[in-house]
Design an enzyme around this catalytic site. Structure first.
Site: not given
Length: 307
Positions: A280, A79, A96
Site C-alpha cells: 500500500c 476500510h 481511510y
C-alpha cells in the site's frame, strides 16, 4: 379425475406454515444479530471526540460510535468511506483505514496525514478531505460508510481476496511480506495487529516483515506502535525503514524500494515459499518499485495484493 380439495387445503396450509416459519426465523436472527456501528449502504454521522497532533502534518482523530459498548463492525483488511459537502456544494469522498478495530468498543481511531494547500506544486489545493478533517472541532461530525474493500483477514494466515467481476480467492500464508509508503502504513498496521495482538485472530506461528518507505524520518507514521511490535515479537516480526532524505546518522536504508531491499527485508530468509506480499502506497511506488521487482524475484499476482 375429481379434485381432492382436502389435499389442496392441506398442501396450502403446509406451504403457508413453512413461509411463516422462515419469516419468524429470519426475524429471530435479526433480533439476536449483534448491532455494529458501520452501515455498508448508508452514510451515518460520527462525532469527533479527540484530536491529537502526531507531527506537523499528521493527526490522530478519534470518533465516537453510537454507544460506549458499540462494536465498529469492520472486517480486518477493509476500510471506511468518509464524506462531506464542500463550499461549492460538491460531495467529497475519501477512504481511510482505521488503526483501531472491533477490539475497541465505543470509538474508532484514524491516523491521517493532512495535505495542506499551496505546499505541493502538483496539488495546489492540497487534500480536500484531510484539510476538512483538520478543520473539525471536538463535537463536530463527519459522515462515514463501510465496510468496503477487497481483502478480509480471518487469522492463522488465512484470508480472502474478492476483486470486482472475479471469483472469491482463498489464500494462506505462513509469512506476510509488507511494503508500505507514507500513509499506506495504516492497512498494514491493521493486519499486523490481527496477527500479533487481536485475541480473535492472533496465532503463535504466522510471521511478518515490513519495509516502510518515507521521505524523511519525521514522516514515519505510527512508529511507536510498529517498534513496539518489533520489540515484543523479535522472532516473528522484522521492521525496516528506507528514506529518500535520511538524517546524517541513520541506520535504515536510503532511496526508493528496490529488489535487494525486498529480498533482504520483505521475504523471509529470501524465500518466496508460503509467502504473500501486501502493498500500500503511492501508485508510482507500486507500479515501478514493487511489482517489477517482485516479478523478478519469482512472485506473481496470486502471491501479492495491493490495497
Amino acid at each position: 379425475m375429481p379434485i381432492d380439495m382436502d389435499n389442496i387445503v392441506l398442501m396450502g396450509t403446509y406451504i403457508l406454515g413453512t413461509i411463516i416459519a422462515c419469516i419468524l426465523l429470519l426475524k429471530k436472527d435479526s433480533l439476536f444479530k449483534e448491532k455494529t456501528a458501520m452501515d455498508p449502504n448508508e452514510f451515518q454521522p460520527f462525532t469527533l471526540m479527540e484530536k491529537e497532533n502526531i507531527s506537523h502534518d499528521t493527526r490522530r482523530f478519534t470518533f465516537a460510535l453510537q454507544t460506549p459498548k458499540t462494536k465498529l463492525g469492520l472486517p480486518i483488511g477493509q476500510h471506511i468511506s468518509f464524506r462531506f459537502t464542500d463550499k461549492d456544494g460538491k460531495s467529497v469522498q475519501r477512504s481511510y483505514t482505521p488503526t483501531s478495530g472491533d477490539e475497541t468498543l465505543g470509538k474508532v481511531v484514524f491516523v491521517i496525514k493532512v495535505y495542506k494547500a499551496s505546499v505541493h506544486p502538483k496539488f495546489p489545493e492540497g487534500g480536500k478531505m484531510s484539510q476538512h478533517l483538520d478543520s473539525l472541532k471536538i463535537g463536530d461530525t463527519i459522515d462515514m460508510k463501510g465496510p468496503k474493500g477487497h481483502l478480509t483477514y480471518y487469522g492463522g494466515g488465512m484470508f480472502t481476496v474478492k476483486m470486482m467481476k472475479k471469483p472469491l480467492e482463498e489464500r494462506y500464508a505462513k509469512h506476510f511480506g509488507m511494503i508500505a509508503g507514507g500513509t499506506g502504513i495504516t492497512p498494514m498496521l491493521q493486519v499486523l495487529h490481527a496477527i500479533f495482538r487481536d485475541d480473535r485472530t492472533k496465532d503463535p506461528i504466522t510471521t511478518a516483515s515490513l519495509l516502510f518507505a518515507n521521505q524523511t524520518e519525521e514522516d514515519i507514521l505510527v512508529r511507536e506502535e510498529l517498534e513496539a511490535l518489533a520489540r515484543d515479537f523479535p522472532e516473528r516480526f522484522q521492521l525496516h525503514y528506507t528514506l529518500d532524505r535520511p538524517p546524517a546518522v541513520w541506520k535504515g536504508s536510503t532511496g526508493f524500494v528496490d529488489k535487494n531491499m525486498i529480498q533482504k527485508y520483505v521475504l523471509k530468509n529470501g524465500s518466496i515459499d508460503s509467502t504473500q506480499i501486501l502493498m500500500c502506497g503511492p501508485p508510482a511506488m507500486i507500479k515501478f518499485a514493487c511489482l517489477p521487482n517482485l516479478q523478478e524475484l519469482g512472485l506473481d499476482e496470486k502471491k501479492w495484493f495491493s490495497f
